[in-house]
Write a protein that holds these residues in place. Structure first.
Motif, PDB file in Angstrom:
ATOM      1  N   ARG A  93      69.451  -1.666  -0.693  1.00  0.00           N
ATOM      2  CA  ARG A  93      70.896  -1.903  -0.593  1.00  0.00           C
ATOM      3  C   ARG A  93      71.236  -3.295  -0.075  1.00  0.00           C
ATOM      4  NH1 ARG A  93      75.274   2.144   2.189  1.00  0.00           N
ATOM      5  NH2 ARG A  93      77.092   0.948   1.571  1.00  0.00           N
ATOM      6  N   TYR A  94      70.503  -3.769   0.962  1.00  0.00           N
ATOM      7  CA  TYR A  94      70.843  -5.035   1.619  1.00  0.00           C
ATOM      8  C   TYR A  94      69.846  -6.163   1.367  1.00  0.00           C
ATOM      9  CZ  TYR A  94      74.097  -2.067   4.181  1.00  0.00           C
ATOM     10  OH  TYR A  94      75.093  -1.194   4.515  1.00  0.00           O
ATOM     11  N   GLY A  95      68.704  -5.873   0.773  1.00  0.00           N
ATOM     12  CA  GLY A  95      67.701  -6.904   0.511  1.00  0.00           C
ATOM     13  C   GLY A  95      66.586  -6.884   1.552  1.00  0.00           C
ATOM     14  N   ASP A  96      65.496  -7.618   1.254  1.00  0.00           N
ATOM     15  CA  ASP A  96      64.327  -7.656   2.136  1.00  0.00           C
ATOM     16  C   ASP A  96      64.650  -8.199   3.515  1.00  0.00           C
ATOM     17  OD1 ASP A  96      62.558  -6.602   0.302  1.00  0.00           O
ATOM     18  OD2 ASP A  96      62.012  -8.559  -0.521  1.00  0.00           O
ATOM     19  N   TRP A  97      65.658  -9.026   3.595  1.00  0.00           N
ATOM     20  CA  TRP A  97      65.978  -9.700   4.846  1.00  0.00           C
ATOM     21  C   TRP A  97      66.386  -8.716   5.942  1.00  0.00           C
ATOM     22  CZ3 TRP A  97      70.243 -10.583   7.969  1.00  0.00           C
ATOM     23  CH2 TRP A  97      70.107 -11.627   8.867  1.00  0.00           C
ATOM     24  N   VAL A  98      66.865  -7.546   5.592  1.00  0.00           N
ATOM     25  CA  VAL A  98      67.367  -6.588   6.583  1.00  0.00           C
ATOM     26  C   VAL A  98      66.248  -6.008   7.445  1.00  0.00           C
ATOM     27  CG1 VAL A  98      67.275  -4.455   5.226  1.00  0.00           C
ATOM     28  CG2 VAL A  98      69.089  -4.770   6.865  1.00  0.00           C
ATOM     29  N   SER A  99      65.017  -6.064   6.965  1.00  0.00           N
ATOM     30  CA  SER A  99      63.900  -5.472   7.696  1.00  0.00           C
ATOM     31  C   SER A  99      63.147  -6.536   8.487  1.00  0.00           C
ATOM     32  CB  SER A  99      62.936  -4.787   6.726  1.00  0.00           C
ATOM     33  OG  SER A  99      61.832  -4.266   7.416  1.00  0.00           O
ATOM     34  N   TYR A 100      62.843  -6.225   9.746  1.00  0.00           N
ATOM     35  CA  TYR A 100      62.033  -7.124  10.560  1.00  0.00           C
ATOM     36  C   TYR A 100      60.555  -7.032  10.184  1.00  0.00           C
ATOM     37  CZ  TYR A 100      65.574  -8.546  13.953  1.00  0.00           C
ATOM     38  OH  TYR A 100      66.657  -9.100  14.567  1.00  0.00           O
ATOM     39  N   GLU A 101      60.140  -5.945   9.551  1.00  0.00           N
ATOM     40  CA  GLU A 101      58.741  -5.793   9.163  1.00  0.00           C
ATOM     41  C   GLU A 101      58.514  -6.525   7.851  1.00  0.00           C
ATOM     42  OE1 GLU A 101      57.517  -1.731   9.079  1.00  0.00           O
ATOM     43  OE2 GLU A 101      57.881  -1.458  11.210  1.00  0.00           O
ATOM     44  N   PRO A 102      57.580  -7.474   7.825  1.00  0.00           N
ATOM     45  CA  PRO A 102      57.361  -8.253   6.608  1.00  0.00           C
ATOM     46  C   PRO A 102      56.704  -7.414   5.515  1.00  0.00           C
ATOM     47  CG  PRO A 102      55.753  -8.834   8.270  1.00  0.00           C
ATOM     48  CD  PRO A 102      56.718  -7.880   8.912  1.00  0.00           C
ATOM     49  N   THR A 103      56.977  -7.798   4.294  1.00  0.00           N
ATOM     50  CA  THR A 103      56.375  -7.109   3.151  1.00  0.00           C
ATOM     51  C   THR A 103      55.123  -7.865   2.718  1.00  0.00           C
ATOM     52  OG1 THR A 103      57.712  -8.372   1.593  1.00  0.00           O
ATOM     53  CG2 THR A 103      58.611  -6.279   2.349  1.00  0.00           C
ATOM     54  N   ALA A 104      54.312  -7.248   1.894  1.00  0.00           N
ATOM     55  CA  ALA A 104      53.088  -7.872   1.392  1.00  0.00           C
ATOM     56  C   ALA A 104      53.182  -8.072  -0.116  1.00  0.00           C
ATOM     57  CB  ALA A 104      51.889  -7.015   1.753  1.00  0.00           C
ATOM     58  N   ASP A 105      54.340  -8.463  -0.596  1.00  0.00           N
ATOM     59  CA  ASP A 105      54.510  -8.725  -2.026  1.00  0.00           C
ATOM     60  C   ASP A 105      53.650  -9.908  -2.439  1.00  0.00           C
ATOM     61  OD1 ASP A 105      56.374  -6.702  -2.243  1.00  0.00           O
ATOM     62  OD2 ASP A 105      58.094  -8.027  -1.941  1.00  0.00           O
ATOM     63  N   PRO A 106      53.111  -9.901  -3.654  1.00  0.00           N
ATOM     64  CA  PRO A 106      52.258 -11.015  -4.102  1.00  0.00           C
ATOM     65  C   PRO A 106      52.946 -12.381  -4.039  1.00  0.00           C
ATOM     66  CG  PRO A 106      52.040  -9.169  -5.586  1.00  0.00           C
ATOM     67  CD  PRO A 106      53.134  -8.810  -4.619  1.00  0.00           C
ATOM     68  N   ILE A 107      54.242 -12.411  -4.188  1.00  0.00           N
ATOM     69  CA  ILE A 107      54.934 -13.698  -4.132  1.00  0.00           C
ATOM     70  C   ILE A 107      54.871 -14.305  -2.730  1.00  0.00           C
ATOM     71  CG2 ILE A 107      57.258 -12.847  -3.600  1.00  0.00           C
ATOM     72  CD1 ILE A 107      58.217 -14.889  -5.759  1.00  0.00           C
ATOM     73  N   LEU A 108      54.648 -13.481  -1.715  1.00  0.00           N
ATOM     74  CA  LEU A 108      54.587 -13.963  -0.339  1.00  0.00           C
ATOM     75  C   LEU A 108      53.170 -14.292   0.124  1.00  0.00           C
ATOM     76  CD1 LEU A 108      57.111 -11.489   1.291  1.00  0.00           C
ATOM     77  CD2 LEU A 108      57.523 -13.822   0.559  1.00  0.00           C
ATOM     78  N   PRO A 110      51.153 -16.782  -0.534  1.00  0.00           N
ATOM     79  CA  PRO A 110      50.968 -18.159  -0.033  1.00  0.00           C
ATOM     80  C   PRO A 110      51.482 -18.342   1.393  1.00  0.00           C
ATOM     81  CG  PRO A 110      51.813 -18.206  -2.270  1.00  0.00           C
ATOM     82  CD  PRO A 110      51.844 -16.771  -1.821  1.00  0.00           C
ATOM     83  N   LEU A 111      52.544 -17.630   1.753  1.00  0.00           N
ATOM     84  CA  LEU A 111      53.047 -17.737   3.125  1.00  0.00           C
ATOM     85  C   LEU A 111      52.057 -17.164   4.128  1.00  0.00           C
ATOM     86  CD1 LEU A 111      56.786 -16.752   2.647  1.00  0.00           C
ATOM     87  CD2 LEU A 111      55.862 -19.014   3.109  1.00  0.00           C
ATOM     88  N   TRP A 112      51.368 -16.097   3.737  1.00  0.00           N
ATOM     89  CA  TRP A 112      50.378 -15.491   4.621  1.00  0.00           C
ATOM     90  C   TRP A 112      49.089 -16.306   4.633  1.00  0.00           C
ATOM     91  CZ3 TRP A 112      51.823 -11.857   7.866  1.00  0.00           C
ATOM     92  CH2 TRP A 112      52.948 -11.087   7.554  1.00  0.00           C
ATOM     93  N   GLY A 113      48.738 -16.916   3.508  1.00  0.00           N
ATOM     94  CA  GLY A 113      47.484 -17.672   3.410  1.00  0.00           C
ATOM     95  C   GLY A 113      47.573 -19.085   3.949  1.00  0.00           C
TER      96      GLY A 113
END
Length: 135
Positions: A93-108, A110-113
């Motif tokens: 409903r509100y987008g990924d930003w609403v959650s403090y817990e990060p997701t592990a989507d493949p697009i992210l 590079p941010l983790w690596g």
């Protein structure tokens, strides 16, 4: 002239008249009677970001939108929904930003690596400098 003054007065007072005094949502500030369900709701509320405050969880925020979200979470918990299902609904409903817990989507990835890569690169540079200084 009186009409113009009346029009200006009406336009200036419109925002005051537009504010509503709606009561808060039913479970915005009231806990669930079942302690186990309240613990689940509280744990979820601490991981959801307030959309108004943006720097607080909805558990800590006094914003009316946060109160509405707390009430929705408590009502859904009382209806038997699991917290992860509620979190998924809120993210949808509100987008990924609403959650403090990060997701592990493949697009992210590079941010983790990137931090690991930068630390490894720094260690290599440090090793090279240490070896160069030895006689």
């Amino acid at each position: 002239m009186r009409m113009l003054a009346a029009l200006i007065a009406m336009l200036l007072s419109a925002p005051v008249l537009a504010q509503s005094a709606l009561p808060p949502a039913p479970y915005a500030n009231r806990q669930i009677s079942d302690p186990a369900q309240e613990r689940k709701a509280k744990a979820l509320m601490e991981t959801i970001r307030c959309l108004t405050c943006q720097s607080q969880s909805i558990a800590d925020s006094d914003a009316s939108l946060a109160g509405d979200m707390r009430s929705q979470i408590r009502e859904r918990i009382m209806a038997g929904e699991e917290p992860e299902h509620i979190r998924a609904w809120l993210i949808e409903r509100y987008g990924d930003w609403v959650s403090y817990e990060p997701t592990a989507d493949p697009i992210l990835w590079p941010l983790w690596g990137a931090p690991v890569l930068l630390i490894g690169l720094g260690l290599l540079v440090l090793r090279g400098r240490i070896r160069r200084k030895r006689p």
